[in-house]
Design an enzyme around this catalytic site. Structure first.
Site, PDB file in Angstrom:
ATOM      1  N   LYS A   1      44.101  42.596  30.407  1.00  0.00           N
ATOM      2  CA  LYS A   1      44.267  42.196  31.802  1.00  0.00           C
ATOM      3  C   LYS A   1      45.293  41.073  31.915  1.00  0.00           C
ATOM      4  O   LYS A   1      45.334  40.162  31.082  1.00  0.00           O
ATOM      5  CB  LYS A   1      42.940  41.713  32.399  1.00  0.00           C
ATOM      6  CG  LYS A   1      41.897  42.799  32.546  1.00  0.00           C
ATOM      7  CD  LYS A   1      40.680  42.269  33.285  1.00  0.00           C
ATOM      8  CE  LYS A   1      39.642  43.353  33.493  1.00  0.00           C
ATOM      9  NZ  LYS A   1      38.471  42.847  34.247  1.00  0.00           N
TER      10      LYS A   1
ATOM     11  N   GLY B   1      45.035  43.552  42.115  1.00  0.00           N
ATOM     12  CA  GLY B   1      45.470  44.828  42.661  1.00  0.00           C
ATOM     13  C   GLY B   1      45.692  45.907  41.625  1.00  0.00           C
ATOM     14  O   GLY B   1      46.441  46.855  41.852  1.00  0.00           O
TER      15      GLY B   1
ATOM     16  N   ILE C   1      33.316  47.181  29.591  1.00  0.00           N
ATOM     17  CA  ILE C   1      32.016  47.671  30.034  1.00  0.00           C
ATOM     18  C   ILE C   1      32.307  48.940  30.830  1.00  0.00           C
ATOM     19  O   ILE C   1      32.669  48.892  32.009  1.00  0.00           O
ATOM     20  CB  ILE C   1      31.283  46.635  30.913  1.00  0.00           C
ATOM     21  CG1 ILE C   1      31.271  45.254  30.232  1.00  0.00           C
ATOM     22  CG2 ILE C   1      29.883  47.110  31.232  1.00  0.00           C
ATOM     23  CD1 ILE C   1      30.549  45.211  28.911  1.00  0.00           C
TER      24      ILE C   1
ATOM     25  N   LYS D   1      40.632  50.472  44.361  1.00  0.00           N
ATOM     26  CA  LYS D   1      39.458  50.950  45.088  1.00  0.00           C
ATOM     27  C   LYS D   1      39.854  52.015  46.113  1.00  0.00           C
ATOM     28  O   LYS D   1      40.899  51.912  46.757  1.00  0.00           O
ATOM     29  CB  LYS D   1      38.772  49.777  45.778  1.00  0.00           C
ATOM     30  CG  LYS D   1      38.268  48.725  44.790  1.00  0.00           C
ATOM     31  CD  LYS D   1      37.927  47.420  45.480  1.00  0.00           C
ATOM     32  CE  LYS D   1      37.621  46.327  44.469  1.00  0.00           C
ATOM     33  NZ  LYS D   1      37.459  45.009  45.094  1.00  0.00           N
TER      34      LYS D   1
ATOM     35  N   GLU E   1      33.381  39.184  41.691  1.00  0.00           N
ATOM     36  CA  GLU E   1      33.276  40.567  41.249  1.00  0.00           C
ATOM     37  C   GLU E   1      32.568  40.633  39.891  1.00  0.00           C
ATOM     38  O   GLU E   1      32.847  39.842  38.983  1.00  0.00           O
ATOM     39  CB  GLU E   1      34.658  41.205  41.158  1.00  0.00           C
ATOM     40  CG  GLU E   1      35.414  41.135  42.490  1.00  0.00           C
ATOM     41  CD  GLU E   1      36.528  42.155  42.599  1.00  0.00           C
ATOM     42  OE1 GLU E   1      36.840  42.809  41.581  1.00  0.00           O
ATOM     43  OE2 GLU E   1      37.083  42.300  43.703  1.00  0.00           O
TER      44      GLU E   1
ATOM     45  N   GLU F   1      35.913  38.751  37.881  1.00  0.00           N
ATOM     46  CA  GLU F   1      36.956  37.904  38.450  1.00  0.00           C
ATOM     47  C   GLU F   1      36.528  37.440  39.824  1.00  0.00           C
ATOM     48  O   GLU F   1      35.532  37.911  40.383  1.00  0.00           O
ATOM     49  CB  GLU F   1      38.284  38.660  38.556  1.00  0.00           C
ATOM     50  CG  GLU F   1      38.253  39.851  39.501  1.00  0.00           C
ATOM     51  CD  GLU F   1      39.571  40.607  39.505  1.00  0.00           C
ATOM     52  OE1 GLU F   1      40.406  40.368  38.632  1.00  0.00           O
ATOM     53  OE2 GLU F   1      39.741  41.457  40.407  1.00  0.00           O
TER      54      GLU F   1
ATOM     55  N   ASN G   1      38.181  36.897  43.738  1.00  0.00           N
ATOM     56  CA  ASN G   1      39.293  37.040  44.671  1.00  0.00           C
ATOM     57  C   ASN G   1      39.202  35.910  45.674  1.00  0.00           C
ATOM     58  O   ASN G   1      38.232  35.819  46.437  1.00  0.00           O
ATOM     59  CB  ASN G   1      39.245  38.387  45.392  1.00  0.00           C
ATOM     60  CG  ASN G   1      39.501  39.553  44.448  1.00  0.00           C
ATOM     61  OD1 ASN G   1      38.763  40.521  44.442  1.00  0.00           O
ATOM     62  ND2 ASN G   1      40.527  39.458  43.638  1.00  0.00           N
TER      63      ASN G   1
ATOM     64  N   ARG H   1      40.346  35.136  48.549  1.00  0.00           N
ATOM     65  CA  ARG H   1      40.945  35.566  49.819  1.00  0.00           C
ATOM     66  C   ARG H   1      39.991  36.535  50.504  1.00  0.00           C
ATOM     67  O   ARG H   1      38.969  36.912  49.940  1.00  0.00           O
ATOM     68  CB  ARG H   1      42.264  36.298  49.540  1.00  0.00           C
ATOM     69  CG  ARG H   1      42.096  37.436  48.521  1.00  0.00           C
ATOM     70  CD  ARG H   1      43.294  38.332  48.395  1.00  0.00           C
ATOM     71  NE  ARG H   1      43.210  39.218  47.247  1.00  0.00           N
ATOM     72  CZ  ARG H   1      42.505  40.343  47.185  1.00  0.00           C
ATOM     73  NH1 ARG H   1      41.780  40.717  48.230  1.00  0.00           N
ATOM     74  NH2 ARG H   1      42.510  41.102  46.094  1.00  0.00           N
TER      75      ARG H   1
ATOM     76  N   VAL I   1      40.204  43.759  51.402  1.00  0.00           N
ATOM     77  CA  VAL I   1      40.399  44.972  52.194  1.00  0.00           C
ATOM     78  C   VAL I   1      39.059  45.472  52.730  1.00  0.00           C
ATOM     79  O   VAL I   1      38.945  45.882  53.887  1.00  0.00           O
ATOM     80  CB  VAL I   1      41.068  46.075  51.340  1.00  0.00           C
ATOM     81  CG1 VAL I   1      41.154  47.386  52.113  1.00  0.00           C
ATOM     82  CG2 VAL I   1      42.453  45.631  50.874  1.00  0.00           C
TER      83      VAL I   1
END
Length: 455
Positions: free
Chosen positions: A158, A164, A203, A237, A275, A289, A291, A293, A296
């Site tokens: 990662k 995104g 995972i 997603k 998340e 992680e 986010n 902000r 969506v």
């Protein structure tokens, strides 16, 4: 309350923010590129100002031009939406230096939680479970090989500064590692200007569960429940729902409590999402992680909680306390969101920009909303993300929500461009999805192979 805010974004999220601000009595300034001169957000805002050419690097990512637009129009705050500069701590810091309120967390917290390596370290301190992984940045293939041997395969590569779905690769064997690392690192460098990577045990398959949190400057932090975002293609997603059918009351309390603990640990302000990956076989969940902000998929949470997340963002940035306390938050029914993209699923989801010659958006009934910036005659530019709308439904239970989504997608009609509406309709009607029997492997390994066989 602010008199005027600038929206540093485009498309449906810019429209969403303009509408929320107007309902709060706050004036709005839209920014646009030359390619977006006729975009809906430009028409809806009280003022609009061009910030550069079509390329996002010269317009929606142009910090100097955006800040100049804020100063020129007298905007007191900037809402970044999602994408573009929404998780850019440099931009947030520049806003602070210019006495313009950034509607989001502080630059310090963004640095802490936006960087995946820093975030892992902070979550360990907070006592939130994390997946086994590298302790710091990984810059070379030699380092990657050594760490992977210690962690054990399969692993995930990662981008440290990523988001995104960019700079991410699944690696099953040592033979796959070097080319995957080099490709992911190059992608991360191109997308974020930062090629630093980290490694964690994969995972997989798993459930992708995320928790919406809100915090204010008065020390209040609450959660608004969880969303299941396990239906993904290439780490992007496709469909989200709330609540998740994969977790019961006890596990839900554990996950949401962990998310609140994480946010409290970093004194988080404004809207954010923690998340997690849930290993259904063991019942264990791991921090993935944060986010920093609005996301969506925030509308599904708004439907089940009754809380307007964007309005809360604006109020919190203005210095107000959250309008609700944790004990005031109640959850009702089930909500689902389908992302509608201008793309062709039959041809590897190739983007399909162009002019919309006719448009009919579904409506009618309680518990249905369509967030979009489309209109008949609008030309979708080829320069930006292909998402053109979100269909969100709410029902008393999951079955009602599924049926309502099927009905909405059957009514959805866009002419002039190819969209993924039929793809979403097949997905929402699939027996596995209807039964709630899916994980992060389902779309890529089960649904897509069958879908692509069809004529």
């Amino acid at each position: 309350m602010f008199n005027k805010i600038l929206i540093a974004n485009r498309g449906e999220i810019a429209v969403r923010i303009i509408r929320a601000a107007r309902e709060l009595g706050v004036g709005t300034v839209a920014i646009y590129s030359t390619a977006d001169r006729d975009a809906l957000h430009v028409h809806l805002a009280d003022e609009a100002i061009c910030v550069g050419p079509a390329r996002s690097t010269e317009s929606y990512l142009n910090m100097n031009n955006i800040l100049s637009a804020a100063v020129a129009t007298g905007a007191q705050a900037i809402h970044p939406g999602f994408g573009f500069l929404s998780e850019n701590s440099k931009f947030a810091r520049l806003c602070e230096e210019m006495n313009i309120k950034f509607i989001g967390p502080s630059a310090k917290v963004m640095d802490m939680m936006g960087d995946k390596i820093n975030a892992r370290a902070e979550m360990i301190k907070a006592g939130v479970p994390v997946t086994p992984g590298s302790e710091g940045e990984v810059h070379t293939t030699d380092e990657a090989v050594k760490i992977a041997e210690e962690i054990g395969y399969p692993i995930m590569l990662k981008a440290s500064a990523g988001g995104g779905g960019k700079g991410i690769r699944k690696v099953n064997t040592v033979e796959e590692l070097v080319p995957a690392f080099e490709a992911a690192q190059a992608e991360a460098q191109a997308a974020f200007g930062n090629g630093a990577m980290f490694i964690e045990r994969m995972i997989f398959p798993a459930r992708h569960i995320e928790v919406q949190i809100l915090g204010d400057s008065h020390g209040n932090v609450i959660h608004l429940g969880e969303r299941d975002c396990s239906l993904q293609r290439n780490n992007q997603k496709v469909l989200e729902e709330s609540p998740s059918v994969a977790i019961g009351h006890t596990l839900r309390n554990e996950i949401t409590s962990a998310a609140v603990k994480a946010a409290q640990h970093v004194s988080y302000e404004n809207a954010g999402t923690i998340e997690f990956l849930l290993d259904e076989s063991s019942g264990k969940f791991y921090f993935m992680e944060m986010n920093t902000r609005v996301q969506v998929e925030h509308p599904v949470t708004e439907f089940v909680s009754g809380v307007d997340i964007v309005k809360e963002q604006i109020r919190v940035a203005n210095g107000n306390e959250l309008s609700v306390k944790q004990e005031d938050v109640t959850f009702s029914g089930h909500a689902i969101e389908c992302r509608i993209n201008a793309e062709n699923p039959k041809f590897n989801f190739a983007p399909s920009p162009g002019k919309i010659t006719n448009l009919f958006l579904p409506g009618g009934g309680v518990g249905l909303r369509v967030d979009s910036a489309m209109y008949s005659g609008y030309t979708i530019p080829p320069y930006y993300d292909s998402m053109i709308a979100k269909v969100i439904v709410h029902g008393e239970n999951r079955f009602e929500a599924l049926m309502k989504m099927q009905r909405a997608l059957l009514e959805f009609d866009v002419e002039g461009v190819t969209t993924n509406v039929d793809f979403q309709l097949e997905l929402i009607s699939d027996p596995h999805v209807v039964a709630g029997d899916y994980d992060t492997s389902f779309l890529g390994n089960v649904f897509l192979p069958e879908y692509q066989k069809e004529d």
